[in-house]
Motif scaffolding. Structure first.
Motif, mmCIF file in Angstrom:
data_model
loop_
_atom_site.group_PDB
_atom_site.id
_atom_site.type_symbol
_atom_site.label_atom_id
_atom_site.label_comp_id
_atom_site.label_asym_id
_atom_site.label_seq_id
_atom_site.Cartn_x
_atom_site.Cartn_y
_atom_site.Cartn_z
ATOM 1 N N UNK A 118 0.840 -1.193 0.000
ATOM 2 C CA UNK A 118 0.000 0.000 0.000
ATOM 3 C C UNK A 118 0.880 1.250 0.000
ATOM 4 N N UNK A 119 0.431 2.253 -0.729
ATOM 5 C CA UNK A 119 1.118 3.538 -0.758
ATOM 6 C C UNK A 119 0.246 4.563 -0.055
ATOM 7 N N UNK A 120 0.802 5.181 0.988
ATOM 8 C CA UNK A 120 0.093 6.250 1.684
ATOM 9 C C UNK A 120 0.485 7.552 1.017
ATOM 10 N N UNK A 121 -0.475 8.189 0.390
ATOM 11 C CA UNK A 121 -0.207 9.343 -0.466
ATOM 12 C C UNK A 121 -0.082 10.626 0.352
ATOM 13 N N UNK A 122 1.130 11.183 0.471
ATOM 14 C CA UNK A 122 1.249 12.472 1.160
ATOM 15 C C UNK A 122 0.658 13.591 0.323
ATOM 16 N N UNK A 123 -0.048 14.478 0.995
ATOM 17 C CA UNK A 123 -0.637 15.652 0.321
ATOM 18 C C UNK A 123 -1.565 15.276 -0.832
ATOM 19 N N UNK A 124 -2.201 14.116 -0.752
ATOM 20 C CA UNK A 124 -3.182 13.683 -1.760
ATOM 21 C C UNK A 124 -2.607 13.608 -3.169
ATOM 22 N N UNK A 125 -1.325 13.306 -3.293
ATOM 23 C CA UNK A 125 -0.684 13.251 -4.612
ATOM 24 C C UNK A 125 -1.334 12.188 -5.478
ATOM 25 N N UNK A 126 -1.537 11.002 -4.931
ATOM 26 C CA UNK A 126 -2.123 9.917 -5.713
ATOM 27 C C UNK A 126 -3.535 10.266 -6.162
ATOM 28 N N UNK A 127 -4.299 10.874 -5.281
ATOM 29 C CA UNK A 127 -5.671 11.251 -5.628
ATOM 30 C C UNK A 127 -5.684 12.290 -6.746
ATOM 31 N N UNK A 128 -4.762 13.234 -6.696
ATOM 32 C CA UNK A 128 -4.692 14.257 -7.739
ATOM 33 C C UNK A 128 -4.357 13.633 -9.097
ATOM 34 N N UNK A 129 -3.385 12.725 -9.107
ATOM 35 C CA UNK A 129 -2.988 12.098 -10.367
ATOM 36 C C UNK A 129 -4.118 11.237 -10.918
ATOM 37 N N UNK A 130 -4.779 10.473 -10.060
ATOM 38 C CA UNK A 130 -5.891 9.645 -10.517
ATOM 39 C C UNK A 130 -7.013 10.504 -11.087
ATOM 40 N N UNK A 131 -7.263 11.655 -10.481
ATOM 41 C CA UNK A 131 -8.304 12.549 -10.993
ATOM 42 C C UNK A 131 -7.944 13.048 -12.392
ATOM 43 N N UNK A 132 -6.677 13.331 -12.626
ATOM 44 C CA UNK A 132 -6.249 13.798 -13.948
ATOM 45 C C UNK A 132 -6.335 12.672 -14.984
ATOM 46 N N UNK A 133 -6.017 11.454 -14.567
ATOM 47 C CA UNK A 133 -6.134 10.322 -15.490
ATOM 48 C C UNK A 133 -7.593 10.073 -15.861
ATOM 49 N N UNK A 134 -8.448 10.090 -14.863
ATOM 50 C CA UNK A 134 -9.857 9.776 -15.098
ATOM 51 C C UNK A 134 -10.562 10.853 -15.914
ATOM 52 N N UNK A 135 -10.072 12.081 -15.877
ATOM 53 C CA UNK A 135 -10.733 13.175 -16.606
ATOM 54 C C UNK A 135 -10.065 13.475 -17.940
ATOM 55 N N UNK A 136 -9.097 12.665 -18.361
ATOM 56 C CA UNK A 136 -8.332 12.984 -19.559
ATOM 57 C C UNK A 136 -9.197 13.018 -20.819
#
Length: 379
Positions: free
Chosen positions: A40-58
């Motif tokens: 598991x990766x614990x995402x500091x500062x919501x980095x993973x969430x931000x990247x996933x949001x950009x992928x999903x909205x591409x």
């Protein structure tokens, strides 16, 4: 030009017009990561969430999914990408940047099969082919260690052309630029031997995130990770993280003799070895620190070695490895610390949880194996 696969009368593959044959009957499921093998990766500062949001909205934004992760060694940059690949259920291709990286490593090369010469696709070509059918993750790890001749191959692949030329086969392989999800990681700073990244490369490598050690952002969260991955109890894990954080801060201070901090993975190994030595060493924490950290990473400079050693001694010298011995060492335990089972509703404070449960993570209520995890309630 499409792949050429022909058979002679005796059933053997042959060339046509001097073009090497190639077998591209790939099963892309074989290139997906096993989710259970990825921590598991614990995402500091919501980095993973931000990247996933950009992928999903591409599809809406029209932005190509290209991302750069930078940060000190041991900040889980590679682990972050592997976690995203498993979330996407995407084929995953890995390129390690180094001075020895060659064009053939990315595009492919002729390979002898029996008494014939075949073409074997490289990882970048496979990633392009996979992206025609589905989202595909390509990781360019430590891209700033790669030589210019190798990075030049990537130029046409990372822009809207999304293609590579295979000169020995006189063909061009193209992919779907929206499905080719490219991550580049890099370590930056005077302590690293790296090559420069020019503006054209930076544009192709996409938006950039700076990762720091989780413990410097949220030490309690890193301590929870160590507790859940090892037999070490939370209070000791937190003390180990505090020692690591002091080292990390020294490494970020250019005026100190310490060149590098330590990662969560190193702390985890330190904790596991300390537990293994609890019955054979008087001070298992410092003995394991010597074997797992000092001798491994700080043995080239006597002054640095002594600074690092004294830093750890100031935090964990003679610290008890077993939780029943901890109260006299650490003082009062945190009231917001609890243990809870992921399979049932059982939850208990640190003082209410048995040593057996803390050590083996077995639930005393539903008797499930290895389902108890430490949690720290928000204060």
């Amino acid at each position: 030009m499409d792949e050429i696969q022909t058979e002679s009368e005796d059933g053997e593959k042959t060339e046509i017009n001097g073009v090497l044959p190639v077998d591209r009957n790939y099963n892309w499921e074989d290139y997906k990561l096993d989710e259970e093998s990825v921590q598991d990766f614990v995402s500091p500062d919501n980095i993973e969430e931000q990247i996933m949001a950009m992928i999903e909205s591409r599809g809406v934004t029209g932005r190509y999914p290209r991302f750069t992760l930078s940060g000190p060694t041991g900040t889980a940059k590679t682990l972050a990408v592997r976690n995203i690949a498993t979330q996407l259920d995407a084929p995953f291709f890995y390129i390690q940047g180094s001075d020895g990286l060659r064009e053939e490593d990315m595009i492919g090369m002729p390979t002898y099969v029996g008494d014939q010469t075949w073409w074997s696709d490289g990882k970048c070509v496979k990633a392009l082919l996979s992206s025609r059918e589905q989202p595909t993750v390509l990781l360019l790890d430590e891209v700033n260690r790669a030589p210019e001749r190798a990075k030049f191959v990537l130029f046409n692949m990372l822009d809207d052309r999304c293609e590579l030329s295979i000169r020995p086969r006189s063909e061009t392989i193209s992919g779907d630029p929206m499905n080719l999800i490219v991550f580049a990681t890099m370590n930056e700073g005077e302590e690293y031997i790296v090559n420069g990244i020019d503006r054209a490369e930076k544009r192709r490598l996409g938006a950039k995130w700076e990762l720091n050690h989780l413990g410097l952002i949220n030490p309690q969260q890193e301590a929870e990770l160590i507790t859940n991955r090892t037999p070490i109890y939370y209070r000791l894990s937190l003390q180990m993280v505090k020692a690591a954080n002091e080292l990390r801060r020294m490494a970020q201070d250019k005026e100190t003799v310490v060149d590098a901090g330590i990662s969560n993975a190193i702390i985890t190994d330190w904790a596991r070895t300390a537990y293994s030595l609890k019955d054979v060493e008087d001070d298992p924490l410092m003995t394991s620190c010597e074997k797992e950290i000092l001798n491994q990473y700080y043995n080239d400079n006597d002054r640095e070695y002594e600074v690092v050693r004294s830093t750890f001694e100031s935090h964990v010298l003679s610290a008890p490895v077993l939780p029943e011995d901890a109260d006299g060492y650490f003082g009062e335990v945190e009231e917001n610390l609890h243990y809870e089972c992921s399979e049932c509703a059982w939850k208990a404070s640190q003082s209410e949880t048995s040593t057996f449960t803390k050590t083996f993570n077995d639930c005393p209520q539903c008797e499930s194996r290895n389902t108890v995890r430490v949690t720290v309630d928000e204060q």
